[in-house]
Enzyme design. Structure first.
Site, short mmCIF file in Angstrom:
data_model
loop_
_atom_site.label_atom_id
_atom_site.label_comp_id
_atom_site.label_asym_id
_atom_site.label_seq_id
_atom_site.Cartn_x
_atom_site.Cartn_y
_atom_site.Cartn_z
N TYR A 167 -1.34 -12.82 -28.00
CA TYR A 167 -0.15 -13.37 -28.02
C TYR A 167 0.39 -13.85 -26.66
O TYR A 167 1.02 -15.16 -26.72
CB TYR A 167 0.80 -12.25 -28.56
CG TYR A 167 2.20 -12.75 -28.65
CD1 TYR A 167 2.74 -13.69 -29.96
CD2 TYR A 167 3.26 -12.55 -27.75
CE1 TYR A 167 3.92 -14.15 -29.75
CE2 TYR A 167 4.61 -12.92 -27.81
CZ TYR A 167 4.79 -13.81 -28.75
OH TYR A 167 6.16 -14.33 -28.94
N GLY A 180 8.66 -15.42 -19.94
CA GLY A 180 9.97 -14.51 -19.69
C GLY A 180 11.06 -15.90 -19.67
O GLY A 180 11.08 -16.95 -19.15
N CYS A 194 7.16 -10.57 -17.70
CA CYS A 194 7.29 -11.60 -16.64
C CYS A 194 6.28 -12.67 -16.22
O CYS A 194 5.19 -12.20 -16.70
CB CYS A 194 7.71 -10.84 -15.25
SG CYS A 194 9.22 -9.91 -15.37
N ASN A 227 5.15 -8.99 -12.40
CA ASN A 227 4.61 -8.96 -13.67
C ASN A 227 4.03 -7.68 -14.05
O ASN A 227 3.13 -7.31 -13.59
CB ASN A 227 3.86 -10.02 -14.20
CG ASN A 227 3.23 -9.98 -15.31
OD1 ASN A 227 2.41 -10.60 -15.67
ND2 ASN A 227 4.22 -9.44 -16.45
N GLY A 228 4.76 -6.84 -14.89
CA GLY A 228 4.16 -5.57 -15.38
C GLY A 228 4.98 -4.57 -15.34
O GLY A 228 6.43 -4.74 -15.43
#
Ligand code: SF4
Length: 503
Positions: free
Chosen positions: A274, A59, A33, A134-135
């Site tokens: 990445y 995302g 996310c 996010n996570g």
């Protein structure tokens, strides 16, 4: 949980976005996310939409924005891309208010269904509360079971909802204390943006595994996953939110809380390899420059006789530039990406696909025919993509195809919000280097070494096991938090001599 306004949660397609199974994209890693939040701006929703657009790479399955207009919360959450949802004026007009939080999602926990799309929203006894995450929590399942046992009614299947329930159940009287109490109960990786009727809140887990930065747009604070979202809207980067920091913005200004004992930070090194956009600054480093340094280090470690350096687009490009600059071997675009194939393109039938149609990528014969090429990619997961690329290069006339990865072999699964397969699906965890070379079909294969990766990050001594500086557990198995929901006693993968070159 309730919907915050009458027009909340406009439905997207029930079955999710149409998946275009690209010929070269079946094997990519996906971040869970990206988050964005802004306080005190008259066009909070429009700015959040632009920020989310810049974070789209984090995302692509769903996106959402929640705003507060002084009396009511408003929410739009859809399956699909940001541009498909928030580029329409009428959608932004349904999101009035000067405070907003937004989220782009790729699911690693919870199915791709509308009720899992974030920001999640709940009406608590103290007022509305929206949160984007996010996570991934490593004790989310255990907490969820306990909450359900105690009567909680879960509306989604995401681990993030656990945070809402923990805040709701806290007996503390002030919101920030309730929020902190909830954070004390969770383990794992989290960068959060949250919204109440008075406050915008940001929080980063005590190890800082996932990124979160603070920006400034004409005096209005912004919280977001990456600096590229600040650049998109002309905002200034102020600083990274520190690991374990909780920052609160309200009418009185900014307040910072540090409720956790300090620990050496462990930001995820894959943000550099990445996940983050190359134009972002993560932890004070340019992602582009780090990727170039990975490529240069790769050339230092392994440099066969070749004629051209060819990146696997797009993520292999900066490392290939670094490899080319260090080795002096010319850089060529041997693979061309078609950027105009949308997700809604008519999906080809299997029989058409078997004709070898290349939907998004094709070989640039003029750059590679008769040449000895070295392909540079960022990482290797299952190897299916790499195999197709090597075949494509040979079909286009490459005389030799050497393959290099600008990161070490991935040997362990991720539990912190990345779509990595279990160990059985990781090519490097189950095969020797020579077996991998044979599967991929390359003339030689090599990975960046772990120490080389750290050297490229500015640590001349390589990785210090006593103080590794980064979360790097997909390469090393050194998980930095408890893994309450996962077995910590899984057998170790075969110890491979992976740093030597296979040819
Ligand atoms: S397993 Fe890899 S991708 Fe996941 S948090 Fe750790 S270093 Fe990052």
């Amino acid at each position: 949980m309730q919907s915050p306004s009458d027009h909340a949660e406009q439905l997207g397609p029930d079955s999710g976005p149409i998946e275009l199974q690209d010929d070269l994209e079946g094997d990519t890693l996906r971040e869970e996310c990206g988050v964005f939040g802004i306080f005190g701006h008259p066009e909070a929703a429009a700015i959040t939409a632009l920020g989310l657009h810049a974070l789209q790479h984090r995302g692509q399955e769903a996106c959402g924005i929640v705003t507060f207009d002084g009396s009511r919360f408003h929410s739009e959450r859809r399956l699909g891309l940001v541009g498909d949802t928030f580029s329409r004026r009428e959608v932004i007009e349904r999101l009035p208010g000067t405070v907003a939080v937004g989220h782009v999602r790729y699911s690693t926990t919870g199915a791709t269904i509308l009720r899992n799309v974030q920001p999640l929203f709940a009406e608590l006894n103290a007022g509305g509360f929206a949160v984007g995450h996010n996570g991934n929590l490593t004790n989310g399942l255990s907490l969820r079971r306990e909450l359900v046992r105690n009567g909680a009614m879960m509306q989604s299947t995401t681990d993030t909802e656990v945070i809402l329930h923990l805040v709701a159940q806290s007996k503390r009287s002030h919101f920030v204390d309730r929020f902190i109490e909830a954070l004390r109960a969770i383990e794992g990786a989290y960068s959060l943006v949250a919204l109440t009727n008075k406050k915008l809140v940001g929080a980063r887990d005590p190890l800082g595994i996932r990124p979160l930065v603070l920006g400034d747009l004409d005096g209005r604070p912004i919280l977001t996953s990456e600096t590229c979202a600040l650049d998109m809207i002309g905002a200034k980067y102020v600083r990274d939110i520190e690991p374990g920091e909780i920052i609160v913005f309200d009418e009185e200004g900014a307040h910072t809380h540090k409720p956790f004992p300090p620990k050496p930070p462990r930001p995820c090194i894959f943000e550099y390899i990445y996940f983050s956009r190359p134009d972002s600054i993560v932890g004070g480093r340019s992602v582009y420059e780090v990727r170039k340094a990975f490529g240069a280090q790769l050339a230092r470690e392994s440099h066969p006789d070749i004629d051209v350096v060819v990146p696997v687009p797009d993520s292999g490009v900066p490392a290939a530039v670094g490899y080319s600059q260090y080795s002096g071997v010319p850089f060529e675009l041997g693979i061309i990406r078609n950027h105009y194939v949308g997700r809604t393109f008519i999906q080809p039938t299997q029989s058409v696909r078997e004709l070898g149609v290349r939907m998004k990528h094709s070989a640039n014969r003029a750059a590679i025919e008769g040449k000895r090429i070295i392909l540079i990619d960022d990482s290797l997961v299952r190897g299916t993509t790499s195999k197709k690329i090597v075949r494509m290069m040979r079909d286009a006339g490459a005389r030799e195809v050497h393959f290099r990865l600008a990161s070490p072999p991935i040997l362990y699964p991720d539990y912190y919000g990345i779509d990595l397969p279990d160990r059985g699906g990781l090519l490097a965890a189950t095969h020797t280097l020579e077996e991998m070379r044979e599967i991929i079909g390359a003339d030689s294969l090599a990975f960046l070494s772990i120490d080389g990766m750290y050297r490229a990050m500015g640590y001349p001594g390589g990785r210090d096991p006593a103080n590794p500086k980064f979360a790097d557990h997909c390469f090393t198995g050194a998980y930095p938090t408890h893994l309450t929901d996962h077995s910590e006693t899984e057998p170790q993968p075969r110890q491979l001599s992976l740093l030597a070159e296979a040819s």
